[in-house]
Motif scaffolding. Structure first.
Motif, short mmCIF file in Angstrom:
data_model
loop_
_atom_site.label_atom_id
_atom_site.label_comp_id
_atom_site.label_asym_id
_atom_site.label_seq_id
_atom_site.Cartn_x
_atom_site.Cartn_y
_atom_site.Cartn_z
N ALA A 164 -16.50 8.97 13.44
CA ALA A 164 -16.08 7.62 13.09
C ALA A 164 -15.06 7.68 11.97
O ALA A 164 -15.07 8.59 11.14
CB ALA A 164 -17.28 6.78 12.67
N VAL A 165 -14.16 6.68 11.95
CA VAL A 165 -13.15 6.63 10.89
C VAL A 165 -12.75 5.16 10.69
O VAL A 165 -12.79 4.36 11.62
CB VAL A 165 -11.92 7.49 11.24
CG1 VAL A 165 -11.15 6.91 12.40
CG2 VAL A 165 -11.03 7.67 10.03
N SER A 166 -12.37 4.85 9.45
CA SER A 166 -11.90 3.50 9.14
C SER A 166 -10.55 3.61 8.44
O SER A 166 -10.41 4.32 7.45
CB SER A 166 -12.90 2.78 8.23
OG SER A 166 -12.43 1.48 7.91
N LEU A 167 -9.53 2.93 8.99
CA LEU A 167 -8.18 2.89 8.40
C LEU A 167 -8.06 1.58 7.64
O LEU A 167 -8.19 0.50 8.23
CB LEU A 167 -7.12 3.00 9.49
CG LEU A 167 -7.29 4.17 10.47
CD1 LEU A 167 -6.16 4.18 11.49
CD2 LEU A 167 -7.37 5.51 9.73
N ASN A 168 -7.77 1.67 6.35
CA ASN A 168 -7.89 0.50 5.48
C ASN A 168 -6.55 0.00 4.98
O ASN A 168 -5.56 0.72 4.91
CB ASN A 168 -8.75 0.86 4.26
CG ASN A 168 -10.12 1.34 4.66
OD1 ASN A 168 -10.75 0.75 5.53
ND2 ASN A 168 -10.58 2.43 4.05
N GLN A 169 -6.54 -1.28 4.59
CA GLN A 169 -5.42 -1.89 3.89
C GLN A 169 -5.98 -2.92 2.91
O GLN A 169 -7.13 -3.33 3.03
CB GLN A 169 -4.42 -2.51 4.86
CG GLN A 169 -4.98 -3.57 5.79
CD GLN A 169 -5.08 -4.93 5.13
OE1 GLN A 169 -4.17 -5.34 4.42
NE2 GLN A 169 -6.20 -5.62 5.33
N LYS B 43 1.57 -2.16 19.90
CA LYS B 43 0.62 -3.16 19.41
C LYS B 43 -0.77 -2.88 19.97
O LYS B 43 -0.96 -2.68 21.16
CB LYS B 43 1.09 -4.55 19.83
CG LYS B 43 0.28 -5.69 19.27
CD LYS B 43 0.89 -7.02 19.69
CE LYS B 43 0.10 -8.20 19.14
NZ LYS B 43 0.71 -9.49 19.56
N THR B 44 -1.76 -2.88 19.08
CA THR B 44 -3.14 -2.69 19.51
C THR B 44 -3.83 -4.05 19.60
O THR B 44 -3.26 -5.08 19.24
CB THR B 44 -3.91 -1.79 18.53
OG1 THR B 44 -4.19 -2.54 17.33
CG2 THR B 44 -3.11 -0.54 18.18
N SER B 45 -5.06 -4.05 20.05
CA SER B 45 -5.82 -5.31 20.16
C SER B 45 -6.57 -5.63 18.87
O SER B 45 -7.23 -6.68 18.78
CB SER B 45 -6.82 -5.21 21.32
OG SER B 45 -7.73 -4.13 21.10
N THR B 46 -6.48 -4.77 17.85
CA THR B 46 -7.24 -4.96 16.61
C THR B 46 -6.54 -5.96 15.71
O THR B 46 -5.36 -5.80 15.37
CB THR B 46 -7.41 -3.62 15.88
OG1 THR B 46 -8.12 -2.73 16.73
CG2 THR B 46 -8.19 -3.82 14.58
N THR B 47 -7.25 -7.00 15.30
CA THR B 47 -6.70 -8.03 14.42
C THR B 47 -7.57 -8.23 13.18
O THR B 47 -7.48 -9.26 12.52
CB THR B 47 -6.57 -9.37 15.18
OG1 THR B 47 -7.85 -9.75 15.71
CG2 THR B 47 -5.57 -9.25 16.32
N THR B 48 -8.42 -7.26 12.87
CA THR B 48 -9.25 -7.33 11.67
C THR B 48 -8.53 -6.69 10.49
O THR B 48 -7.50 -6.05 10.65
CB THR B 48 -10.59 -6.61 11.91
OG1 THR B 48 -10.32 -5.27 12.37
CG2 THR B 48 -11.42 -7.33 12.96
N GLU B 49 -9.11 -6.86 9.31
CA GLU B 49 -8.47 -6.32 8.10
C GLU B 49 -8.32 -4.81 8.20
O GLU B 49 -7.28 -4.26 7.83
CB GLU B 49 -9.29 -6.69 6.87
CG GLU B 49 -9.24 -8.17 6.52
CD GLU B 49 -10.06 -8.49 5.30
OE1 GLU B 49 -10.53 -7.55 4.63
OE2 GLU B 49 -10.24 -9.68 4.99
N ASP C 169 0.85 -1.20 0.00
CA ASP C 169 0.00 0.00 0.00
C ASP C 169 0.88 1.25 0.00
O ASP C 169 2.10 1.19 -0.09
CB ASP C 169 -0.97 0.01 1.19
CG ASP C 169 -2.13 -0.96 0.99
OD1 ASP C 169 -2.20 -1.56 -0.10
OD2 ASP C 169 -2.94 -1.12 1.92
N GLU C 170 0.26 2.41 0.10
CA GLU C 170 0.98 3.68 0.09
C GLU C 170 0.69 4.46 1.37
O GLU C 170 -0.35 4.27 2.01
CB GLU C 170 0.56 4.53 -1.13
CG GLU C 170 0.82 3.86 -2.47
CD GLU C 170 2.28 3.64 -2.74
OE1 GLU C 170 3.12 4.38 -2.17
OE2 GLU C 170 2.61 2.72 -3.52
#
Length: 541
Positions: free
Chosen positions: A385-390, A409-415, A373-374
């Motif tokens: 609200a906000v969504s950070l994508n990959q 490290k965060t607890s988020t393990t979703t896409e 990605d860039e």
């Protein structure tokens, strides 16, 4: 009876002393050194219950300590003065530690041939405190906080190596010309502009002039008939004519010089074995190196290379190639050298697997991690609200971990990283680590890749500036999982999603909608407000 007691004490003392390979006084001196420099926190500790013969860095000959090598061992505190009682020392190395304070006068160490106190934070006048040690063959003092009241080292007639880095020198000391045995000179991290005295060092084999703000290789170097190693890194070099036809040169570093093009003079260094061009701005034209038939190691890491430099793969002696931290992607050539590092580029897991499927003969092939990605910036309002994508997908076997500010490290393990109500502490840089592990019959793929950072920045609520302005928007689009609806000054009554056949598949009022289980397709989103309907086309990935 009195004589008997004295004899008994004498025997006990000698029996106690005989159990160690050194005298009690030298053992006690070593223990004091250990305690004074926080030995319990050394990386290689001493077991004080054992004989000093077994202590790390201690060498004993004929019942006396002759070498003390504790370099890089986390010593801290003042220079340990008990070293001065080890009068049989020939070699003392306490370099690369955390020693502070004034260096004492080392005149009692008359047998010393090797002294290395470099890379600490020692102070005082170094020259006067070693000036009587005429047996020294190697003097390494650099990168401390001390001074030199003199640079006249002519009395050290056996001197072979001298490190004067970081002493604020502006010229090569003229007295060095009398040192006929001098082979290694380090004058890095100074401000040297006058190199006229360098020509007199006819036997020099290794020279370090790095970090001197140089713009050209000093012409005097061409007079050094035996020069094998030259470190000219961390300068601002633009002129290299002095390198032309230095046929003795085997090791050259031009690292970190902001080079955008390879100096053509390198092609004349026919005996070159090791070449370091790392941390520059090189991108292409590596054919300059094709004539260097003896080249074994090349460092091209941390440049701006986008296409694999296949020209260097034809070098007959090439054993090691470092290309990490560039911008490489695409096909990986099959004929890589035995040792090759292509990590931290932009290769995909598929491209790595295609290479490994060719059964390469590399003994050390480093390909992970990579980047994808860039870099981008997302803006959000507090409580919004906000969504950070990959772009990678869990359906392809990836496991995800999100990091904030690159290493937390965060607890988020979703896409994607979704924040339903942004807090002030949420702003910062985010990246996602995607890991793919596959057990192939030919190899085990252990692949990690990191999304280029997303910077989450705060933006003020637009309604604060214009309470009458209305905004209704959706993001991200295309979407993988959570769709966000940005609403300013609209009163939403209902939200509906229809597929292309007209079938309603969602109805509600939430401004964050989970589309993870929706099939990949195009959908129509209707938002009913007091003013009427607003519709958007959604692409679900």
């Amino acid at each position: 009876m009195k004589k008997f007691l004295l004899l008994l004490v004498f025997l006990i003392f000698n029996i106690h002393s005989a159990q160690y390979s050194v005298s009690t006084s030298e053992r006690n001196a070593l223990i004091s050194i250990y305690n004074q420099t926080n030995g319990d926190n050394w990386s290689q500790k001493w077991d004080l219950t054992k004989d000093p013969y077994y202590w790390y860095g201690v060498k004993i000959e004929n019942g006396a300590v002759t070498e003390l090598r504790l370099n890089g061992n986390l010593l801290e505190g003042n220079f340990p003065n008990n070293v001065l009682s080890l009068t049989n020392l020939k070699k003392l190395d306490v370099s690369s530690n955390k020693l502070t304070g004034n260096i004492p006068n080392l005149g009692s160490l008359i047998n010393l041939t090797y002294l290395n106190i470099s890379n600490n934070n020692l102070s005082g006048d170094f020259y006067s405190n070693i000036s009587s040690l005429f047996n020294l063959e190697e003097i390494l003092l650099g990168n401390n906080s001390g001074t030199l009241t003199s640079t006249n080292f002519s009395s050290f007639t056996n001197l072979k190596s001298l490190d004067l880095s970081g002493f604020g020198l502006t010229e090569i000391p003229s007295t060095l010309g009398s040192l006929s045995f001098l082979k290694n000179l380090n004058v890095s991290n100074n401000s040297i502009t006058q190199f006229g005295n360098l020509s007199a060092l006819g036997n020099l084999e290794e020279l370090n002039i790095s970090k001197n703000q140089l713009t050209e290789i000093p012409s005097e170097i061409s007079a050094l008939a035996f020069l094998k190693t030259l470190d000219a890194s961390q300068n601002n070099l633009t002129k290299f004519s002095a390198l032309h036809n230095i046929t003795t040169l085997e090791w050259l570093s031009l690292e970190n010089n902001n080079l955008q093009n390879l100096p053509t003079e390198i092609a004349t260094l026919q005996n070159l074995i090791h070449l370091n061009l790392a941390n520059n701005k090189l991108s292409s034209n590596f054919g300059t190196l094709s004539s260097l038939a003896k080249l074994e190691q090349i460092w091209l890491n941390h440049n701006e290379i986008t296409t694999f430099p296949t020209e260097v793969l034809a070098l007959p002696q090439l054993m090691s190639l470092s290309l990490q931290s560039n911008k490489l992607s695409g096909n990986i050539p099959a004929n890589l050298p035995e040792i090759c590092n292509i990590s931290n580029n932009r290769y995909s897991a598929t491209e790595i697997q295609n290479f490994l499927n060719q059964k390469p003969n590399n003994t050390d092939f480093v390909y992970s991690p990579q980047r994808y990605d860039e870099e981008k910036t997302e803006k959000a309002i507090l409580a919004g609200a906000v969504s950070l994508n990959q772009l990678l997908s869990a359906s392809d076997g990836y496991d995800f971990t999100w990091y904030k500010n690159l290493d937390n490290k965060t607890s988020t393990t979703t896409e994607n990283y979704n924040i339903n109500s942004v807090k002030a502490t949420d702003f910062g840089k985010y990246t996602c680590e995607a890991i793919l592990i596959k057990d192939n019959t030919l190899y085990i793929l252990d692949f990690a890749t990191f999304r280029e950072p997303i910077t989450l920045e705060k933006t003020e609520t637009l309604a604060t500036n214009n309470p009458n302005e209305k905004i209704l928007a959706i993001y991200p689009n295309p979407v993988k999982d959570f769709l966000h609806i940005k609403n300013q000054n609209y009163k939403i009554e209902n939200i509906s999603i229809y597929d292309l056949s007209g079938k309603i598949i969602y109805s509600g009022k939430s401004t964050v909608i989970n589309l993870q289980n929706f099939p990949t397709s195009t959908y129509i989103l209707y938002i009913k407000t007091e003013e009427g309907y607003h519709h958007f086309k959604i692409i679900k990935k």
